[in-house]
Every structure is written in structure tokens, then in C-alpha cells.
Design an enzyme around this catalytic site. Structure first.
Site, PDB file in Angstrom:
ATOM      1  CD  GLU A  95       4.035  -4.843 -29.205  1.00  0.00           C
ATOM      2  OE1 GLU A  95       3.265  -5.393 -28.443  1.00  0.00           O
ATOM      3  OE2 GLU A  95       3.890  -5.451 -30.555  1.00  0.00           O
ATOM      4  CG  ASP A 138      18.846 -21.938 -23.219  1.00  0.00           C
ATOM      5  OD1 ASP A 138      19.994 -21.989 -22.759  1.00  0.00           O
ATOM      6  OD2 ASP A 138      18.581 -22.957 -24.053  1.00  0.00           O
TER       7      ASP A 138
END
Length: 530
Positions: free
Chosen positions: A262, A207
Site C-alpha cells: 500500500e 524479528d
């Protein structure tokens, strides 16, 4: 080890259709008039039947709800009005059973003023978290340090007597600005990302990302030229040269991407607004180690939909490369059928508009209720909840009108709640209830399902390039091209019929509102396989 974006296998998010859920307004299961996580879980089969690839859930974190969840008081817990972490885990599990990925909002530019980080930061000028927010001394006359303005009206600075300084807030004064220049703040936010990734989320919508860093010299913004359009907020009188869009955001983006890598094929999409949105979106998504996609407000706030508007938007993305995301409406932007056509034309327009969205290169975002053809509800002043609309009444169109609850059934509470809904339904949207459209093969719901199925079936529509975009009067045309296929996509963006080019040939694989190879009715659409 980092995973390169373009691997041998196409990642799940490329070309995805994403369904945005505004949790307050989706489904209430406890009768308090506010939607919750259990309600989302209950309705996931409906979402899966649409044919989308993922859901994006707007904020559900602990919050005082001054800005309805975009003022976060605890990034790693669920607000009680929405449920518990166990409810979220159940939602994730059910979504994955149904083949749906789950994207959640991350709000990294600001927190609530009730966040413990802010309490620690405002307590004293020296200390472990003193520099976690944007603080500045007043000018000698006691006024704010510069001329920056808040999106919601008034200066972007509020005096705090505890520190005897001003703190910055781009939005409400209850949303103090994080100092994302500080590496410790970045580390804390990346820790938040890891918390949700460990719970199984498949991506993040970031956002107001270009608001996350500011000019450290606190230079004044220059005045914006007068374009003749009515300006309802002081924010609109400035070019936001120094209060947002700092180049340092790029390095933070690369850290976000590294964390996501990851965990494998995680999707990241940024919301980017402002004067240089296209350039920033392309910068934020450039190369292999930044975000996957971004979207802006060009079409979300466009006052009209014309071939020229679309050709321009498509061309600007094409010039800079990158993988766009497209949305015609969301929780902040008014319903497109209420902006772009006459009330009498809403039904045919909604079908054509969905066909256009489904044909665009990039990812597409369908906002809840868009698949039903919902229109903008008009909320009287005394029932407004939106702080921006209340502050700028009556010239700012209320965001509440696009946030009204989902009409599941044609009844007083719309099948949304057994209590009093937090915002009222309109009779016009209740008449578009999902239950009424469920078995109607001509309904907007059926058309949406058909279009999303076509997008999945045809590689040219999901993954192909976009070529030969052109505007000819009311006719918008472009080609979607994959290795072995070319699909010509044509749209009449007016209510009047138009003739199609005499040399148009091929196999029509989609006709909207009676379109043929020779004649395009008002708001007709046609996909033609060459």
C-alpha cells in the site's frame, strides 16, 4: 492494488547494502552512556559516506529493557532513553536527505509482560484480549502443558496465578508469546506497521518471525540427536517441530506484504533461525506476494569460514530460488574476525571478508563497526548485561561482546559519550577508531568504502546471477554475471599463499592484500572482469 515485486524498474532494495545500527551503542548525545536517536542522526553523514543504501535500526520502542528493546511495551512510541517521536521524525528526514532508506525492527512474536495487551489478557480468561497470548492449562499434576523449552534456558512456560494458567515465552519469561493465530492480533500488528509506514520508514526487519505461531495441539517436541557438540541450553536438546515454524505464518506474511505494498517500494526482510531455516526462508520469500528477502544464522554462527561452508550456503539458496540477505555478524552474533582467524591475522582477514561479503548475490548487511574491523570484546561476568550470557555463563558466548559502543575517537569514552558507557570499550577496538581510519587509504574503513562503491558501479556484483561456485583447497571462487559482464571472484580463506589457475585471465578490478592473476597471498581476494 498490490504492486508486483519484479516491475520494470529495479526496486531500490535489490542488491542493497544495509548498515545495521544498534542504537544503545552508536552515539550518545546526552551523557547517560546510552546511544540515542539524535546520536544516530548526527552520525548519518558518516554512514552515507560508506556507500550503503539503507540503515536498519534495532528496536528503540518503549521497553523495560529486559532484552534491550526486543521486549516491547509500546510498539508506537519511543523509549525515553532513545528520545522522542520528534527525534525519530528528524532522523527519517535527515536520512532521506542523504539518500539513505530507513528500515526498522518489528517484533511480532512476543511483547513485554508490561505491554497493556498482556495486562488485559492475564486479567481474566474471558474478555476482548483474553486470547491475545498463548495460554494453556497445566497438566493434572500441575506441571507445564508440554516439554517446550525457552531459548534462554528452562521451560517455555511460566505460571500466572491471575488466570491460573501457564503462558508461553520462547525467550525470557518477561516476553510472553503473542497468539498470532488470532486474526485480531494480526490486525493489531498490521496497525503497528501502518503507524511506522505513515512516518516514512522504508522497510521492516521482522524479528524471529518463524516463532510467531505454534502448534495449536501443543504436542511435545521430539528429542534432538546428540551430535557430540556441547549443548548449554535445554532448548538445544529438542527438534523444535511444534513450538515454532507453523505453516500458518505464510498467510500472515502475505498480509504483511499487502500492507507494505500500500505504501510502495517497502523492503521486508525476515530473520529466520532453526533446524529448517533455508527451507523456511525460501518459503517466506517465494512468489510476488510474500517477503522480499530473509537471512538466517548459518554464517552468523559458523565456527569457521571455509570454501566448503560458503559453497554449501550459496548452493542451498540457489536450489530454492529467492533473494537472500547475507550477514557475517550482528547484534546477536560474535564478531567474525574473532571467530574465523587468528588474532595476528585480523587485519588482512577483515579486508578479505568484506570483499567476500560485497561479492555475494543478494542484499548484504554490514553491522556497525564491521567496517572498522572491530573484534569481539571480552566482558567480565560482573559487567555482563546480556540475560542469556548471565543465565548460561560461562559456556554461552556473551552477546555483549559485539554490542560494545562504536569507537569514534581514540580516547577513554571513544567519542561515544561524555558519561560512563553502558558497556566498556577495549583498548584494541579503540585503536581501530573511525577517526584514526578516516584519512588512511589503506585502512579497513577505506577498503569497505571501495568495495561498496564497486558493488554499486558494477551491475554484475549488485544484481547479477552467481555461477560456477567452487571450492579448491583454501580457494573459493564464483562468477557474478550480468547481461554484458562477468566478474570472476576469488578468495583465499587461509593465511597461506596459494597459486591461482594458470588459465585465469582478464582485467583485475580489485586486489586485496596484494593478490595478482597468478598468486594469491594469505587472505587475498581478487575480482577479475572477463
Amino acid at each position: 492494488m498490490r504492486e508486483k515485486r519484479d516491475s520494470a524498474a529495479t526496486p531500490w532494495w535489490r542488491g542493497a547494502a544495509i548498515y545495521q545500527i544498534y542504537p544503545r551503542s552508536f552515539q550518545d548525545t546526552n551523557g547517560d552512556g546510552i546511544g540515542d536517536l539524535r546520536g544516530i542522526t548526527e552520525r548519518l553523514p558518516y554512514v552515507a559516506d560508506l556507500g550503503v543504501d539503507a540503515i536498519w535500526i534495532s528496536p528503540f520502542y518503549t521497553s523495560p529493557m529486559r532484552d534491550f528493546g526486543y521486549d516491547v511495551a509500546d510498539y508506537c512510541d519511543i523509549d525515553p532513553i532513545f528520545g522522542t517521536l520528534a527525534d525519530f521524525d528528524a532522523l527519517i528526514g535527515r536520512a532521506h536527505e542523504l539518500g539513505l532508506k530507513v528500515i526498522v525492527d518489528q517484533v511480532y512474536a512476543h511483547t513485554s509482560d508490561l505491554h497493556p495487551w498482556f495486562a488485559a489478557s492475564r486479567a481474566q480468561r474471558e474478555g476482548p484480549q483474553a486470547d491475545w497470548y498463548v495460554w494453556a492449562d497445566p497438566k493434572p499434576d500441575g506441571t507445564p502443558p508440554n516439554n517446550w523449552q525457552s531459548v534462554f534456558g528452562g521451560p517455555a512456560w511460566t505460571w500466572d496465578a491471575r488466570r491460573r494458567q501457564y503462558y508461553m515465552h520462547t525467550f525470557l519469561k518477561e516476553q510472553p508469546q503473542l497468539n498470532v493465530h488470532n486474526p485480531e492480533v494480526q490486525d493489531a500488528l498490521l496497525g503497528v506497521a501502518r503507524f511506522w509506514l505513515k512516518r516514512g520508514v522504508d522497510g521492516f526487519r521482522l524479528d524471529a518471525l518463524n516463532h510467531s505461531m505454534h502448534d495449536l495441539k501443543l504436542r511435545n517436541n521430539p528429542a534432538a540427536p546428540d551430535t557430540g557438540r556441547i549443548r548449554t541450553r535445554p532448548f538445544d536438546f529438542q527438534i523444535k517441530r511444534y513450538s515454532q515454524s507453523h505453516p500458518g505464518v505464510i498467510a500472515f506474511i502475505e498480509r504483511i506484504r499487502a500492507v507494505c505494498d500500500e505504501y510502495g517500494a517497502i523492503h521486508t526482510v525476515a530473520e529466520v533461525g532453526g533446524d529448517k531455516a533455508i527451507a523456511e526462508m525460501q518459503a517466506y520469500t517465494r512468489g510476488e506476494y510474500r517477503l522480499n528477502s530473509a537471512y538466517g544464522f548459518d554464517l552468523l554462527y559458523a565456527p569457521e569460514l571455509t570454501p566448503e561452508v560458503m559453497v554449501d550456503a550459496l548452493a542451498r539458496w540457489s536450489r530454492g530460488g529467492g533473494w537472500p540477505s547475507w550477514a557475517f555478524e550482528n547484534h546477536d552474533a560474535p564478531r567474525a574476525v574473532s571467530r574465523w582467524c587468528a588474532p595476528s591475522d585480523m587485519a588482512p582477514f577483515a579486508r578479505m571478508k568484506m570483499a567476500l561479503l560485497a561479492a555475494l548475490r543478494g542484499n548484504i548487511i554490514v553491522y556497525q563497526g564491521e567496517e572498522l574491523g572491530l573484534e569481539q570484546d571480552v566482558i567480565p561476568f560482573e559487567l555482563l548485561q546480556d540475560p542469556e550470557a548471565i543465565a548460561n555463563w560461562p559456556l554461552t558466548l556473551s552477546r555483549d561482546g559485539v554490542r560494545t559502543p562504536m569507537p569514534w575517537r581514540d580516547q577513554a569514552q571513544g567519542g561515544f559519550t561524555t558519561g560512563v558507557p553502558w558497556l566498556p570499550f577495549s583498548s584494541r577496538n579503540l585503536a581501530r577508531a573511525a577517526e584514526l581510519q578516516q584519512d588512511d587509504e589503506t585502512s579497513q574503513l577505506a577498503v569497505t568504502r571501495q568495495l561498496l562503491a564497486l558493488r554499486k558501479t558494477h551491475p554484475a556484483l549488485r544484481l547479477g546471477t552467481l555461477e560456477k561456485s567452487a571450492a579448491d583447497g583454501a580457494l573459493l571462487a564464483f562468477d557474478r554475471v550480468a547481461r554484458r559482464s562477468r566478474i570472476r571472484c576469488l578468495f583465499n580463506l587461509s593465511p597461506k599463499p596459494i597459486a591461482l589457475p594458470a588459465d585465469l585471465a582478464g582485467n583485475p578490478i580489485l586486489s586485496i592484500n596484494g593478490a595478482t592473476l597468478t598468486q594469491m597471498p594469505g587472505y587475498g581476494a581478487l575480482y577479475v572482469a572477463a
